[in-house]
Design an enzyme around this catalytic site. Structure first.
Site, PDB file in Angstrom:
ATOM      1  N   LEU A  25       0.831  -1.203   0.000  1.00 34.68           N
ATOM      2  CA  LEU A  25       0.000   0.000   0.000  1.00 34.68           C
ATOM      3  C   LEU A  25       0.864   1.251   0.000  1.00 34.68           C
ATOM      4  O   LEU A  25       1.921   1.287   0.627  1.00 34.68           O
ATOM      5  CB  LEU A  25      -0.880   0.017   1.259  1.00 34.68           C
ATOM      6  N   ASP A  26       0.395   2.292  -0.673  1.00 32.50           N
ATOM      7  CA  ASP A  26       1.025   3.601  -0.579  1.00 32.50           C
ATOM      8  C   ASP A  26       0.522   4.256   0.699  1.00 32.50           C
ATOM      9  O   ASP A  26      -0.536   3.893   1.220  1.00 32.50           O
ATOM     10  CB  ASP A  26       0.672   4.454  -1.799  1.00 32.50           C
ATOM     11  N   ARG A  27       1.260   5.218   1.214  1.00 39.77           N
ATOM     12  CA  ARG A  27       0.858   5.884   2.450  1.00 39.77           C
ATOM     13  C   ARG A  27      -0.112   7.033   2.166  1.00 39.77           C
ATOM     14  O   ARG A  27      -1.251   7.001   2.594  1.00 39.77           O
ATOM     15  CB  ARG A  27       2.102   6.425   3.177  1.00 39.77           C
ATOM     16  N   THR A  30      -3.857   6.889   0.570  1.00 40.90           N
ATOM     17  CA  THR A  30      -4.372   5.525   0.661  1.00 40.90           C
ATOM     18  C   THR A  30      -4.646   5.178   2.116  1.00 40.90           C
ATOM     19  O   THR A  30      -5.768   4.832   2.480  1.00 40.90           O
ATOM     20  CB  THR A  30      -3.368   4.523   0.050  1.00 40.90           C
TER      21      THR A  30
END
Length: 193
Positions: A25-27, A30
């Protein structure tokens, strides 16, 4: 999947999906809201917080960058009189310089101030980075006058989504191009190793 808006190219892709064990996951945007806000202000000796923020907001007034927008929003929240800036010079991904009230003001990363002026972020920027904030440094006429620590807020559904992934036997991982400390701060808040 179609009811949830998920499309699969073919049955083989769906079968391969059953072997997924890690979700990356991107931070920003997201797991977090993607709306930075000022969490700390550290002014150097002889400079007060409001004056520091007003100078930074003057330089960032026309910026579309999330860091710049956060500085301007904080100056507006505090009802500060923000002076006019001229002679803008931006270095994408690093910082911006402008003339404000006859002074050369630089706003940006530690790397930007080091490259432009040979300045070390010193304790002002490192304290905020250690706290998991994104430090924005401000210099006037070649001297470091302060730093601002920016943070982001977790999305409301982030904790539940991470818990649900774990219940499915999946390991969540954060992969981010952002600074390590703010990314580690979000990971710690969500229990992601």
């Amino acid at each position: 999947g179609a009811e949830l808006g998920v499309l699969f190219r073919d049955a083989a892709a769906l079968e391969r999906a059953s072997r997924i064990r890690t979700v990356v996951l991107d931070r920003t945007g997201t797991l977090t809201q993607g709306r930075l806000r000022v969490e700390s202000v550290a002014a150097a000796a002889g400079m007060d917080e409001d004056s520091l923020l007003a100078l930074a907001a003057a330089v960032e007034a026309g910026s579309e960058h999330p860091l710049g927008r956060a500085l301007v929003a904080e100056a507006n929240r505090r009802n500060l009189a923000v002076p006019q800036a001229t002679g803008f010079r931006a270095t994408p991904g690093r910082g911006i310089a402008a003339q404000v009230q006859g002074r050369t003001i630089l706003v940006g990363s530690a790397a930007f101030l080091a490259a432009e002026l040979g300045l070390d972020a010193g304790k002002l920027g490192r304290t905020q980075a250690v706290a998991g904030l994104t430090p924005v440094l401000i210099a006037a006429d070649g001297a470091l006058i302060g730093s601002v620590g920016l943070g982001d807020t977790l999305r409301e559904e982030a904790r539940a989504a991470i818990a649900e992934l774990r219940q499915l036997g999946l390991e969540p991982v954060i992969l981010s191009g952002d600074l390590a400390a703010p990314t580690q701060r979000v990971a710690a808040q969500l229990g992601i190793e």
